[in-house]
Design an enzyme around this catalytic site. Structure first.
Site, short mmCIF file in Angstrom:
data_model
loop_
_atom_site.label_atom_id
_atom_site.label_comp_id
_atom_site.label_asym_id
_atom_site.label_seq_id
_atom_site.Cartn_x
_atom_site.Cartn_y
_atom_site.Cartn_z
CE LYS A 1 6.31 -4.80 7.21
NZ LYS A 1 5.08 -4.12 7.78
CE1 TYR B 1 10.21 -1.44 8.18
CE2 TYR B 1 8.36 -2.39 9.35
CZ TYR B 1 8.86 -1.64 8.31
OH TYR B 1 7.98 -1.07 7.41
P1 NAD Z 1 -4.54 -1.32 4.61
O1 NAD Z 1 -5.50 -2.11 5.43
O2 NAD Z 1 -4.59 0.15 4.73
O3 NAD Z 1 -4.74 -1.68 3.06
C1 NAD Z 1 -4.90 -3.01 2.63
C2 NAD Z 1 -5.51 -3.02 1.25
O4 NAD Z 1 -5.74 -4.38 0.86
C3 NAD Z 1 -6.87 -2.31 1.19
O5 NAD Z 1 -6.94 -1.54 0.02
C4 NAD Z 1 -7.86 -3.46 1.13
O6 NAD Z 1 -9.04 -3.11 0.44
C5 NAD Z 1 -7.07 -4.49 0.34
N1 NAD Z 1 -7.58 -5.86 0.50
C6 NAD Z 1 -7.69 -6.73 -0.52
N2 NAD Z 1 -8.25 -7.87 -0.09
C7 NAD Z 1 -8.51 -7.70 1.22
C8 NAD Z 1 -9.12 -8.54 2.20
N3 NAD Z 1 -9.55 -9.78 1.92
N4 NAD Z 1 -9.22 -8.04 3.45
C9 NAD Z 1 -8.78 -6.82 3.78
N5 NAD Z 1 -8.21 -5.98 2.87
C10 NAD Z 1 -8.08 -6.42 1.60
O7 NAD Z 1 -3.10 -1.89 4.91
P2 NAD Z 1 -1.70 -1.18 4.64
O8 NAD Z 1 -1.26 -0.49 5.87
O9 NAD Z 1 -1.75 -0.40 3.38
O10 NAD Z 1 -0.74 -2.48 4.48
C11 NAD Z 1 -0.72 -3.23 3.30
C12 NAD Z 1 0.60 -4.01 3.23
O11 NAD Z 1 1.67 -3.09 3.22
C13 NAD Z 1 0.84 -4.95 4.41
O12 NAD Z 1 1.49 -6.11 3.96
C14 NAD Z 1 1.77 -4.15 5.31
O13 NAD Z 1 2.61 -4.97 6.11
C15 NAD Z 1 2.56 -3.37 4.30
N6 NAD Z 1 3.06 -2.09 4.85
C16 NAD Z 1 4.36 -1.78 4.70
C17 NAD Z 1 4.85 -0.58 5.18
C18 NAD Z 1 6.28 -0.19 4.96
O14 NAD Z 1 6.74 0.75 5.59
N7 NAD Z 1 6.99 -0.87 4.08
C19 NAD Z 1 4.00 0.28 5.87
C20 NAD Z 1 2.66 -0.06 6.00
C21 NAD Z 1 2.20 -1.26 5.48
#
Ligand code: NAD
Length: 364
Positions: free
Chosen positions: A134, A219
């Site tokens: 999401k 959410y």
């Molecule tokens: P994060 O920044 O920790 O990780 C993002 C990942 O994407 C990294 O590994 C990064 O290297 C990669 N990536 C690939 N191309 C990229 C670019 N051009 N720029 C930046 N990063 C790039 O983020 P996260 O917290 O892991 O979130 C990732 C996704 O998961 C989001 O869509 C977020 O909304 C979702 N999320 C959901 C929940 C949940 O509870 N369901 C919780 C946290 C995050």
């Protein structure tokens, strides 16, 4: 920021995993048939490294089969720690080669919001089912494209709405459906935290699509929709921006009302600059229920007018991945299909439109 956000959402995960919702029967049945479902995790950021990969050690029929990363060192770390074959590590540019890897059945897209479309489409074109985090995408147009691409490729598509698999949220839904306290009149839902690092993608419109609303406000939108079982017909929203430098590209704090056909109202808030907002309350004609914290990965607490809730706290991500695995094995639709993500994006866009226009926005 990540520490902040992580520790906030994690609240309490100790002890989870021993009793996963529905895990044992499905696991036993599937394993006796020798059927498991291989997942490749696309994007090795915070959620993947800290929640999803560990969760795949607690699943019944979902198992880790590969990763997609732009950082080869992270790929090697997963090979070492989780025992996947080195050739099951892909880059974003080589995702199409997954078509030749029969061990991967599904791709879990966990990259910045606006990139979900590109990575989901790459997975679908490689013939893999798609579980997408999401918010589903950066716009409702992108959601429609993702749904069409997955349909054309003949693969399943589900959105990472973990709360719909969580026992406290299921109980709140049951209370409303069974009419324990009469018709639902008012939902209050809010999620917010103080975001850190000003350079992160969550504060960039081109990668996040929006701010607090896209990230955590979704959410509250989901909650109002799954509690009422209805689609909103009118939205009234405002934004407060106290730091126009940090939040130059995205929204900081948003408050909105959602009106539903039955007359139920959703009163929602989300913020990137208010720590500890994590609450849900449903008020019916003759009683109600509350969860606080409501949206954490574990440690949910709450109760209804009949008393406190006392449910097992499963690993929400393990349950969610096992459910999608079961959908694949049984060839059925997820309870959180792409259409759910699309409907939420349409509401988010109406909220932004209401903020811009400074008036209520009607939804068809
Ligand atoms: P994060 O920044 O920790 O990780 C993002 C990942 O994407 C990294 O590994 C990064 O290297 C990669 N990536 C690939 N191309 C990229 C670019 N051009 N720029 C930046 N990063 C790039 O983020 P996260 O917290 O892991 O979130 C990732 C996704 O998961 C989001 O869509 C977020 O909304 C979702 N999320 C959901 C929940 C949940 O509870 N369901 C919780 C946290 C995050």
């Amino acid at each position: 920021m990540l520490q902040n956000r992580r520790s906030f959402l994690r609240t309490a995960t100790a002890g989870v995993g021993a009793t996963l919702l529905g895990r044992r029967p499905a696991s036993a049945a599937a394993r006796s048939l020798g059927k498991t479902v291989g997942f490749a995790i696309a994007g090795l950021g915070s959620l993947s490294m800290n929640q999803l990969l560990p969760a795949l050690r607690r699943t019944g029929i979902a198992r880790l089969a590969g990763v997609v990363t732009g950082t080869p060192g992270k790929g090697r770390r997963v090979v070492d720690e989780y025992g996947i074959p080195p050739d099951a590590v892909y880059s974003y540019d080589t995702m199409h080669r997954m078509a030749d890897n029969a061990d991967i059945d599904a791709v879990y897209v966990v990259t910045p919001n606006v990139l979900h479309l590109e990575h989901a489409v790459a997975a679908a074109r490689a013939g893999k089912h798609v579980l997408c985090e999401k918010p589903m995408a950066g716009s409702s147009d992108d959601c429609e494209t993702m749904i069409r691409e997955c349909g054309d490729a003949g693969v399943k598509l589900a959105i990472g709405y973990r709360c719909q698999f969580e026992p406290h949220h299921r109980e709140c839904i049951r209370i409303v459906r069974d009419g324990d306290f009469g018709p639902l009149k008012l939902v209050e839902a809010g999620l917010g935290f103080t975001i850190g690092d000003p350079a992160q993608w969550r504060l960039r419109r081109d990668l996040a699509g929006g701010g607090a609303l896209m990230d955590v406000g979704v959410y509250a939108v989901q909650t109002c929709r799954y509690l009422t079982g209805e689609e909103p017909v009118r939205i009234t929203a405002t934004e407060a921006k106290t730091d126009p430098v940090k939040f130059a590209e995205v929204d900081e704090t948003v408050a909105w009302h959602m009106e539903f056909p039955s007359g139920a109202v959703g009163s929602c808030t989300c913020s990137y600059n208010a720590q500890g907002l994590n609450r849900l309350a449903g008020h019916c004609a003759g009683g109600g229920f509350t969860l606080d914290p409501a949206y954490s990965y574990g440690g949910l607490q709450g109760g209804s007018s009949h008393g406190r809730f006392d449910f097992d706290q499963p690993d929400q991500f393990a349950v969610q991945m096992d459910d999608f695995a079961r959908c694949i094995l049984e060839d059925r639709e997820s309870i959180v299909p792409g259409d759910e993500g699309l409907r939420d994006l349409r509401v988010l866009e109406a909220i932004y439109e209401s903020i811009r226009a400074g008036r209520p926005v009607d939804l068809k």
